[in-house]
Design a protein around this motif. Structure first.
Motif: not given
Length: 93
Positions: A7-20
């Protein structure tokens, strides 16, 4: 390799990636691998006892892992792991 959708709340940790894409034979291994790729994710997902926090839902494909084998739920290469924060609230009326 499974795909983890966040979800969007994690995008700060993933560099904006929604799927990894993440390697792992169980949901636990996938989440640990995700944390290696994006440090800080486990702090948001797991409590001090190593369980998924109660306000976070984790799904393997369409099934809640709490109804399967929990964090030990097996993961296949084409599975999708969904991390979904629980939504609460409603009208006060």
């Amino acid at each position: 390799m499974a795909d983890v959708k966040l979800p969007a709340a994690f995008h700060v940790l993933t560099g904006g990636r929604k799927k990894l894409p993440v390697e792992g034979d169980s949901v636990r291994e996938v989440l640990v691998g995700l944390d290696r790729e994006c440090p800080g994710v486990l702090d948001r997902l797991m409590d001090k006892e190593g369980s998924v926090k109660r306000y976070v839902n984790v799904y393997r494909n369409d099934s809640d892992i709490r109804e399967l084998a929990g964090l030990e739920t097996t993961v296949a290469n084409d599975d999708v792991i969904w991390i979904v924060p629980a939504v609460a609230g409603g009208s006060g009326a």
